[in-house]
Each structure stands twice: as structure tokens, then as C-alpha cells.
Design an enzyme around this catalytic site. Structure first.
Site, PDB file in Angstrom:
ATOM      1  N   LYS A  31     -10.413  -0.594  10.570  1.00 58.89           N
ATOM      2  CA  LYS A  31     -10.746  -1.955   9.329  1.00 58.89           C
ATOM      3  C   LYS A  31     -11.238  -3.426  10.491  1.00 58.89           C
ATOM      4  CE  LYS A  31      -7.010  -0.512   6.149  1.00 58.89           C
ATOM      5  NZ  LYS A  31      -8.263   0.163   5.063  1.00 58.89           N
ATOM      6  N   GLN A  40      -4.403  -5.779   6.537  1.00 60.32           N
ATOM      7  CA  GLN A  40      -5.466  -5.988   6.213  1.00 60.32           C
ATOM      8  C   GLN A  40      -5.630  -7.415   6.432  1.00 60.32           C
ATOM      9  OE1 GLN A  40      -7.758  -5.831   3.448  1.00 60.32           O
ATOM     10  NE2 GLN A  40      -7.044  -2.810   3.425  1.00 60.32           N
ATOM     11  N   CYS A  73      -4.334   2.674  -3.689  1.00 57.15           N
ATOM     12  CA  CYS A  73      -2.928   2.692  -2.679  1.00 57.15           C
ATOM     13  C   CYS A  73      -2.136   1.728  -3.264  1.00 57.15           C
ATOM     14  CB  CYS A  73      -3.954   3.394  -1.679  1.00 57.15           C
ATOM     15  SG  CYS A  73      -4.842   4.095  -0.870  1.00 57.15           S
ATOM     16  N   HIS A 110       0.903  -1.109   0.490  1.00 61.56           N
ATOM     17  CA  HIS A 110       0.172   0.053   0.139  1.00 61.56           C
ATOM     18  C   HIS A 110       1.163   1.428   0.207  1.00 61.56           C
ATOM     19  CE1 HIS A 110      -2.350   3.495   1.534  1.00 61.56           C
ATOM     20  NE2 HIS A 110      -3.777   2.345   1.451  1.00 61.56           N
ATOM     21  N   ASP A 128       3.231  -4.645   8.104  1.00 63.38           N
ATOM     22  CA  ASP A 128       1.574  -4.532   7.960  1.00 63.38           C
ATOM     23  C   ASP A 128       1.294  -5.462   7.838  1.00 63.38           C
ATOM     24  OD1 ASP A 128      -0.169  -3.223   6.756  1.00 63.38           O
ATOM     25  OD2 ASP A 128       0.050  -2.178   4.792  1.00 63.38           O
TER      26      ASP A 128
HETATM   27  C1  LIG Z   1      -2.724  -3.022   4.232  1.00 64.79           C
HETATM   28  C2  LIG Z   1      -3.159  -1.744   3.665  1.00 64.79           C
HETATM   29  N1  LIG Z   1      -1.637  -0.750   4.647  1.00 64.79           N
HETATM   30  C3  LIG Z   1      -2.239   0.533   5.285  1.00 64.79           C
HETATM   31  C4  LIG Z   1      -3.517   0.946   4.899  1.00 64.79           C
HETATM   32  C5  LIG Z   1      -3.223   2.531   5.502  1.00 64.79           C
HETATM   33  O1  LIG Z   1      -4.229   2.268   6.508  1.00 64.79           O
HETATM   34  P1  LIG Z   1      -4.892   4.088   6.760  1.00 64.79           P
HETATM   35  O2  LIG Z   1      -4.723   4.453   5.468  1.00 64.79           O
HETATM   36  O3  LIG Z   1      -5.676   3.359   8.085  1.00 64.79           O
HETATM   37  O4  LIG Z   1      -4.049   4.549   7.773  1.00 64.79           O
HETATM   38  C6  LIG Z   1      -4.346   0.033   4.512  1.00 64.79           C
HETATM   39  C7  LIG Z   1      -5.591   0.898   4.154  1.00 64.79           C
HETATM   40  O5  LIG Z   1      -6.319   0.420   3.736  1.00 64.79           O
HETATM   41  C8  LIG Z   1      -3.966  -1.187   4.087  1.00 64.79           C
HETATM   42  O6  LIG Z   1      -5.049  -1.979   3.124  1.00 64.79           O
END
Ligand SMILES: Cc1ncc(COP(=O)(O)O)c(C=O)c1O
Length: 407
Positions: A222, A199, A362, A119, A196
Site C-alpha cells: 500500500k 491506510q 473487508c 478491517h 493498524d
Molecule cells: C486498514 C487496513 N488494515 C488491514 C488491511 C489488510 O492488509 P493486507 O491485505 O495487506 O494484509 C488493509 C487492506 O486493505 C487495510 O486497509
């Protein structure tokens, strides 16, 4: 099935909106009543600023805030609640990490390794760190099913690598990565590993000890919690190598005219008044998940994903991206429709009350790697039903016809 209806009914937005099929939980999950109540109760009965007042109300609010820190530590098997830093979300966690760890520990010529699946929030903080320091950003590649290629791990992660930051589960493809070899190799060369889990943690138990990661990031919104709250976990010895990120109130011990000393970890990394009600609501979200149990979550979500995978696969001109091994897929299905832009797909689905996401998710480097400009993504959570998926498929079958393609 009776139990599943009970689950569905515990989410007011879902219960009160039977006209929509909400299939965008990978972007943000809905909140159960217990989380909404926890935030409301806190605001109407217990709110005061934390860590500041010596009066009862402020102490109560401080206890509630710190209670969630303890819950998070237990939830992910951290050694201590001091290893839990509250942030605004995963994005904020990675920015904190890249600055606070990167500024202290990265020099010109060092290497930072991420994967092509990441992301943007796990790309840009490292890009900008590397640009500031003259360090080199390197990528782990994937195979055609969206799994990180194991064969390249020893080459890409080298003696020069200082940080490896990888996702457990791809938000764009839903592929679940096995990180064991990456983490082992990173530690062999003396690098720290950040994971990370944004998800992953909504779907599976994440245990930082078993993973043996040095840092881990995720967002409350999430996993049934409020927006504006996230976590950066760090092993204490790794957190001790970080400099403060933001400076100001709360994160200090003593402030003199020209220099200051800092509060202990984790407060050192939480400057200013935090999102107290969000953190309290996050605590209720963790209780909700623990009460329901990951086994139940997994059972419901894997049933839905198998059903959806089968039904979507049967639709002509629809192409699913990522692995066909459903054990390696979270409850996310990304697809393209021949000749139709994902935004048009999504608009047509929306006219039938089906809420899915279209775009690059993203993850523009990943889209480029896959050779697609963007995809449509349906994602499922515990409140979804087979009927939601039937609605998705019925609407999907119309898309090309509506745009004049015949079938
Ligand atoms: C795998 C992953 N990392 C990071 C993020 C970023 O999360 P946030 O927008 O809550 O900061 C997301 C959000 O969709 C994500 O799916």
C-alpha cells in the site's frame, strides 16, 4: 505540475495505461520503476537464501534483507531494527500478534478492545483469540462522521482490558483517527496497544515513539512496495512477552529431539525462508517515499481529495460517507448512489476505464453500523490527476441514467 508529471511517469503502469484512471490505491498502490528495478536487480544479481550460507552471495542477500529492516526502523522511529518483524502483510501481522501475544497474555474474562471501523484483519484474529481463551471482545463505536467516539473511551477500556487494537485511518471511509486518548487510557489500565497503520503510512509520517503504541502493523504494497511483505513493529519489552508463532527453520537456536531453543528476536518470529526480493523491493519503496517526502505526498493527495470531494458532492443522488472535514480524511472517498448497487456502479465506471472498488471493503461490521450493504470507494495517490477525477465524475453522472432512472 511539472514535478507531478515526473512523479506520474515514474510509475510504468500509470504511464503506459493512459486509457485507465486508477483510483484504487487504498487496495494496493502501483509500484515506481525504482521498486521494480530493485526486485529485478536483486533477482538477477544477488539472490541466494539468507542467514544460511557462509558464501559471499548469501551474505550479500542477507545484508540486503537486513538493510531494509534498518530502513523500516528508521522510517517509523523504532528504537532498534530488532523491533521490526517482517510478515506477509498487515493481516499476517495481526494473526502473528493475536497468537504470539494473546496465547501468553490473555486469560478467561480478560477483555480485548477494538473499534467498529476495523478491517477484518484487525477483527478476526481477536475474535478467534477471545473464543479460544474465553475472553471478551469489545468495540469502540463511531459518530455519524466516522470518528471514534471519545466519550466512551473510559467506559469501554477498563481495568479488565489487556489489548487495544485500533486503526489510524479507516480503509472504508478514509477517516483519520486521533488515537492519543485511546492509547493513554489503555496504558493507564495496563493494556498494550496495537495500531493498524495500513491506510495511514502511505499518506503521513508514522512515528511509533510519538504515538507511543506497543505494536504497529502495515503492508508494503500500500506504500509503493511489493505484495507479500508487511511489518509488525513491537516495543522490545512487548515482543519479549510473545511466544513464537510459526515454528520451523530459521527461527531456532538449537533443536533437540523433544525440545528446542529459539533464535533471538526478531528472527524468532520469522520462521522459514522469507520473501527476500519483496523485502529488498520494500527497501527501495521506503527510499522512494523518503526522497519524495511526505510533504509532497500530502500536498498532491490533499489537492486531489479536495477537488474530488467537491466534484462528487455536486453530483445528484450520490452520497459521500464519513467526515466533511477534509483535514481528517485521507485520500479516500466512499459513496453510495441512490437505488444503485455499488457493484453496478463499479461495472459502469469500469466500462469507462475508471478503476474503483465496490463492496464491504473487508469491514462488514462497519457497513452494518452505517446501515449500508456496501459502498463504492475511490482512492487517490501521487500519480493521480484532476483528469482522473473528472473521468470518474463524468462516468458517475451516467450511472443512474444508464439504469433507467432519468437523472
Ligand atoms: C486498514 C487496513 N488494515 C488491514 C488491511 C489488510 O492488509 P493486507 O491485505 O495487506 O494484509 C488493509 C487492506 O486493505 C487495510 O486497509
Amino acid at each position: 505540475m511539472e514535478k507531478d508529471t515526473k512523479i506520474r511517469d515514474s510509475f510504468p503502469l500509470i504511464k503506459n495505461n493512459s486509457d485507465i484512471a486508477y483510483l484504487d490505491s487504498a487496495a494496493s498502490s502501483q509500484k515506481p520503476q525504482v521498486v521494480i528495478d530493485a526486485v529485478n536487480d536483486y533477482s538477477s544479481k544477488s539472490h541466494a537464501n539468507i542467514h544460511r550460507g557462509a558464501y559471499k552471495l548469501s551474505l550479500e542477500a542477507t545484508d540486503m534483507y537486513d538493510e531494509t529492516r534498518k530502513k523500516v526502523a528508521k522510517f517509523i522511529a523504532a528504537s532498534s531494527s530488532d523491533e521490526i518483524i517482517f510478515t506477509k502483510g498487515t493481516t499476517d501481522s495481526f494473526n502473528l500478534l493475536a497468537f504470539a501475544y494473546g496465547e501468553e497474555n490473555i486469560s478467561a474474562g480478560d477483555e480485548v478492545v477494538i473499534s467498529i471501523l476495523e478491517h477484518h484483519s484487525n477483527i478476526l484474529p481477536w475474535q478467534t483469540l477471545c473464543a479460544r481463551k474465553g475472553a471478551v471482545l469489545k468495540y469502540l463505536d463511531i459518530d455519524e462522521k466516522g470518528m471514534i467516539l471519545k466519550a466512551q473511551i473510559n467506559d469501554v477500556i477498563s481495568e479488565k482490558t489487556k489489548i487495544v487494537s485500533v486503526t489510524m485511518t479507516s480503509n472504508a471511509l478514509g477517516t483519520k483517527q486521533e488515537l492519543g486518548d485511546i492509547i493513554k487510557r489503555a496504558h493507564e489500565v495496563g493494556a498494550v496497544v496495537s495500531v493498524d497503520a495500513a491506510q495511514a503510512i502511505p499518506h503521513e509520517r508514522v512515528n511509533v515513539k510519538e504515538l507511543d503504541c506497543d505494536f504497529l502493523a502495515f503492508s508494503a504494497h500500500k506504500i509503493f512496495g511489493p505484495t507479500g511483505v508487511g511489518v509488525l513493529y513491537g516495543k522490545m519489552e512487548a515482543l519479549e512477552k510473545m511466544r513464537p508463532y510459526q515454528t520451523g527453520g530459521d527461527m531456532i537456536e538449537y533443536v533437540e529431539l523433544f525440545e528446542s531453543t529459539y533464535a533471538p528476536i526478531p528472527t524468532r518470529f520469522e520462521a522459514g525462508t522469507p520473501n527476500i526480493e519483496g523485502v529488498v523491493g520494500f527497501g527501495a519503496a521506503i527510499d522512494f517515499v523518503e526522497e519524495l517526502g511526505y510533504e509532497t505526498i500530502h500536498r498532491i493527495e490533499s489537492d486531489l481529495t479536495s477537488y474530488a470531494y467537491e466534484k462528487i458532492s455536486e453530483i445528484e443522488h450520490v452520497n459521500i460517507l464519513g467526515t466533511d472535514d477534509l483535514d481528517k480524511r485521507a485520500s479516500v472517498i466512499s459513496f453510495t448512489v441512490d437505488d444503485v448497487h455499488p457493484h453496478d456502479v463499479t461495472t459502469i465506471l469500469d466500462s469507462d476505464g475508471v478503476c474503483v472498488r465496490a463492496g464491504h471493503h473487508c469491514a462488514q461490521p462497519l457497513m452494518k453500523r452505517l446501515g449500508v450493504p456496501s459502498t463504492t470507494r475511490a482512492s487517490f495517490s501521487i500519480y493521480n490527476t484532476y483528469e482522473d477525477i473528472d473521468r470518474l465524475c463524468k462516468s458517475l453522472k451516467k450511472v443512474r441514467k444508464w439504469l433507467g432512472y432519468g437523472s
